[in-house]
Design a protein around this motif. Structure first.
Motif, PDB file in Angstrom:
ATOM      1  N   LEU A 299       0.823  -1.209   0.000  1.00 42.31           N
ATOM      2  CA  LEU A 299       0.000   0.000   0.000  1.00 42.31           C
ATOM      3  C   LEU A 299       0.858   1.260   0.000  1.00 42.31           C
ATOM      4  CD1 LEU A 299      -2.872  -0.961   2.465  1.00 42.31           C
ATOM      5  CD2 LEU A 299      -3.065  -0.540   0.013  1.00 42.31           C
ATOM      6  N   ALA A 300       1.936   1.237   0.758  1.00 41.60           N
ATOM      7  CA  ALA A 300       2.827   2.404   0.805  1.00 41.60           C
ATOM      8  C   ALA A 300       3.473   2.628  -0.558  1.00 41.60           C
ATOM      9  CB  ALA A 300       3.892   2.211   1.878  1.00 41.60           C
ATOM     10  N   ALA A 301       3.869   1.548  -1.235  1.00 36.88           N
ATOM     11  CA  ALA A 301       4.475   1.672  -2.561  1.00 36.88           C
ATOM     12  C   ALA A 301       3.459   2.218  -3.565  1.00 36.88           C
ATOM     13  CB  ALA A 301       5.008   0.316  -3.024  1.00 36.88           C
ATOM     14  N   ARG A 302       2.241   1.751  -3.484  1.00 36.12           N
ATOM     15  CA  ARG A 302       1.181   2.252  -4.378  1.00 36.12           C
ATOM     16  C   ARG A 302       0.925   3.736  -4.136  1.00 36.12           C
ATOM     17  NH1 ARG A 302      -5.053   0.316  -4.448  1.00 36.12           N
ATOM     18  NH2 ARG A 302      -5.750   1.847  -5.956  1.00 36.12           N
ATOM     19  N   TYR A 303       0.874   4.125  -2.892  1.00 35.35           N
ATOM     20  CA  TYR A 303       0.666   5.535  -2.549  1.00 35.35           C
ATOM     21  C   TYR A 303       1.812   6.381  -3.093  1.00 35.35           C
ATOM     22  CZ  TYR A 303       0.453   9.780   0.246  1.00 35.35           C
ATOM     23  OH  TYR A 303       0.415  11.091   0.644  1.00 35.35           O
ATOM     24  N   GLU A 304       3.022   5.897  -2.928  1.00 27.95           N
ATOM     25  CA  GLU A 304       4.195   6.630  -3.405  1.00 27.95           C
ATOM     26  C   GLU A 304       4.157   6.780  -4.919  1.00 27.95           C
ATOM     27  OE1 GLU A 304       7.356   8.903  -2.555  1.00 27.95           O
ATOM     28  OE2 GLU A 304       6.248   7.814  -1.037  1.00 27.95           O
ATOM     29  N   GLN A 305       3.739   5.723  -5.637  1.00 25.29           N
ATOM     30  CA  GLN A 305       3.630   5.799  -7.100  1.00 25.29           C
ATOM     31  C   GLN A 305       2.592   6.836  -7.517  1.00 25.29           C
ATOM     32  OE1 GLN A 305       2.682   1.776  -8.134  1.00 25.29           O
ATOM     33  NE2 GLN A 305       4.808   1.253  -8.609  1.00 25.29           N
ATOM     34  N   GLU A 306       1.442   6.825  -6.871  1.00 26.62           N
ATOM     35  CA  GLU A 306       0.390   7.778  -7.212  1.00 26.62           C
ATOM     36  C   GLU A 306       0.825   9.202  -6.897  1.00 26.62           C
ATOM     37  OE1 GLU A 306      -3.265   6.591  -5.383  1.00 26.62           O
ATOM     38  OE2 GLU A 306      -3.345   4.718  -6.522  1.00 26.62           O
ATOM     39  N   LEU A 307       1.537   9.371  -5.817  1.00 27.54           N
ATOM     40  CA  LEU A 307       2.017  10.691  -5.439  1.00 27.54           C
ATOM     41  C   LEU A 307       3.059  11.187  -6.428  1.00 27.54           C
ATOM     42  CD1 LEU A 307       1.705  12.812  -3.197  1.00 27.54           C
ATOM     43  CD2 LEU A 307       3.589  11.720  -2.014  1.00 27.54           C
ATOM     44  N   ASN A 308       3.944  10.319  -6.871  1.00 27.46           N
ATOM     45  CA  ASN A 308       4.979  10.701  -7.825  1.00 27.46           C
ATOM     46  C   ASN A 308       4.440  10.909  -9.231  1.00 27.46           C
ATOM     47  OD1 ASN A 308       6.972  10.693  -5.878  1.00 27.46           O
ATOM     48  ND2 ASN A 308       7.488   8.547  -6.226  1.00 27.46           N
ATOM     49  N   ALA A 309       3.269  10.342  -9.532  1.00 29.68           N
ATOM     50  CA  ALA A 309       2.691  10.482 -10.862  1.00 29.68           C
ATOM     51  C   ALA A 309       2.234  11.914 -11.125  1.00 29.68           C
ATOM     52  CB  ALA A 309       1.524   9.519 -11.035  1.00 29.68           C
ATOM     53  N   CYS A 310       1.980  12.682 -10.104  1.00 28.79           N
ATOM     54  CA  CYS A 310       1.501  14.053 -10.246  1.00 28.79           C
ATOM     55  C   CYS A 310       2.664  15.013 -10.000  1.00 28.79           C
ATOM     56  CB  CYS A 310       0.362  14.319  -9.263  1.00 28.79           C
ATOM     57  SG  CYS A 310      -0.275  15.994  -9.379  1.00 28.79           S
ATOM     58  N   PRO A 311       3.024  15.850 -11.000  1.00 26.76           N
ATOM     59  CA  PRO A 311       4.158  16.745 -10.814  1.00 26.76           C
ATOM     60  C   PRO A 311       3.898  17.856  -9.799  1.00 26.76           C
ATOM     61  CG  PRO A 311       3.098  17.171 -12.925  1.00 26.76           C
ATOM     62  CD  PRO A 311       2.439  15.960 -12.342  1.00 26.76           C
ATOM     63  N   HIS A 312       2.665  18.112  -9.483  1.00 21.65           N
ATOM     64  CA  HIS A 312       2.321  19.182  -8.556  1.00 21.65           C
ATOM     65  C   HIS A 312       1.793  18.626  -7.240  1.00 21.65           C
ATOM     66  CE1 HIS A 312       2.762  21.848 -11.964  1.00 21.65           C
ATOM     67  NE2 HIS A 312       1.939  21.074 -12.642  1.00 21.65           N
ATOM     68  N   ALA A 313       2.262  17.449  -6.843  1.00 22.40           N
ATOM     69  CA  ALA A 313       1.721  16.779  -5.663  1.00 22.40           C
ATOM     70  C   ALA A 313       1.907  17.589  -4.397  1.00 22.40           C
ATOM     71  CB  ALA A 313       2.370  15.410  -5.492  1.00 22.40           C
ATOM     72  N   GLU A 314       2.959  18.378  -4.339  1.00 20.83           N
ATOM     73  CA  GLU A 314       3.215  19.139  -3.123  1.00 20.83           C
ATOM     74  C   GLU A 314       2.272  20.331  -3.007  1.00 20.83           C
ATOM     75  OE1 GLU A 314       6.950  19.241  -1.683  1.00 20.83           O
ATOM     76  OE2 GLU A 314       7.181  17.169  -2.266  1.00 20.83           O
ATOM     77  N   ASP A 315       1.869  20.899  -4.148  1.00 20.05           N
ATOM     78  CA  ASP A 315       0.911  21.998  -4.164  1.00 20.05           C
ATOM     79  C   ASP A 315      -0.450  21.400  -4.471  1.00 20.05           C
ATOM     80  OD1 ASP A 315       3.098  23.707  -3.889  1.00 20.05           O
ATOM     81  OD2 ASP A 315       3.398  23.741  -6.067  1.00 20.05           O
ATOM     82  N   VAL A 316      -1.376  22.265  -4.727  1.00 20.88           N
ATOM     83  CA  VAL A 316      -2.669  21.790  -5.198  1.00 20.88           C
ATOM     84  C   VAL A 316      -2.440  21.275  -6.599  1.00 20.88           C
ATOM     85  CG1 VAL A 316      -5.006  22.470  -5.803  1.00 20.88           C
ATOM     86  CG2 VAL A 316      -3.893  23.462  -3.797  1.00 20.88           C
TER      87      VAL A 316
END
Length: 161
Positions: free
Chosen positions: A32-49
């Motif tokens: 689950l943590a790896a999946r979350y990390e992949q989804e988070l990295n897929a978005c270039p603006h994950a840190e912002d909105v």
């Protein structure tokens, strides 16, 4: 085998089972943590909105988290039945059953308990004890064993009065 050796072997088996379950849960958590990390990295603006175009965003399998529903929107939830408890014996009963029903065979007792924990009714357990384990339903040890095992269903065995 002496009392303490049997006790130690039973505790070792229980600890190994707990350790196996913990390992399985850790693997699930890591996946689950790896999946979350992949989804988070897929978005270039994950840190912002996220400013990604909706058509380029991957839709996760899980529903999006929204605000909590108000009381008026909350559906009536039907409680599921209480899960069946595991088979448990007092220390004295464990050794009495081990000696008198299973002939001091820890593996036979462990296998029988594993089989009975898969059963969904007291009637099914009673039939297993009488049929498969070849126990006499008139013997006090059988009645005591069935009473202890069927306690997990919060009822008395129906074939024995």
């Amino acid at each position: 085998m002496d009392f303490f050796r049997i006790f130690a072997l039973n505790m070792k088996q229980e600890l190994l089972e707990i350790s196996r379950k913990i390992s399985e849960l850790a693997e699930q958590l890591n996946a689950l943590a790896a999946r979350y990390e992949q989804e988070l990295n897929a978005c270039p603006h994950a840190e912002d909105v996220c400013e990604c175009d909706e058509s380029t965003k991957e839709q996760p399998d899980m529903p999006a988290i929204t605000e909590a529903p108000t009381e008026a929107e909350t559906p009536n939830i039907v409680q599921s039945p209480q899960p069946i408890k595991p088979i448990q014996f007092t220390l004295n009963d464990r050794y009495r059953f081990l000696r008198e029903i299973f002939g001091n065979s820890i593996s036979e007792m462990t296998d029988a308990i594993t089989d009975m924990e898969q059963m969904s009714s007291a009637e099914e357990v009673t039939a297993y004890v009488i049929g498969t384990l070849n126990q006499d339903p008139e013997q006090q040890i059988t009645k005591d064993f069935l009473a202890a095992v069927n306690e997990r269903f919060n009822e008395r065995p129906t074939l024995l009065a």
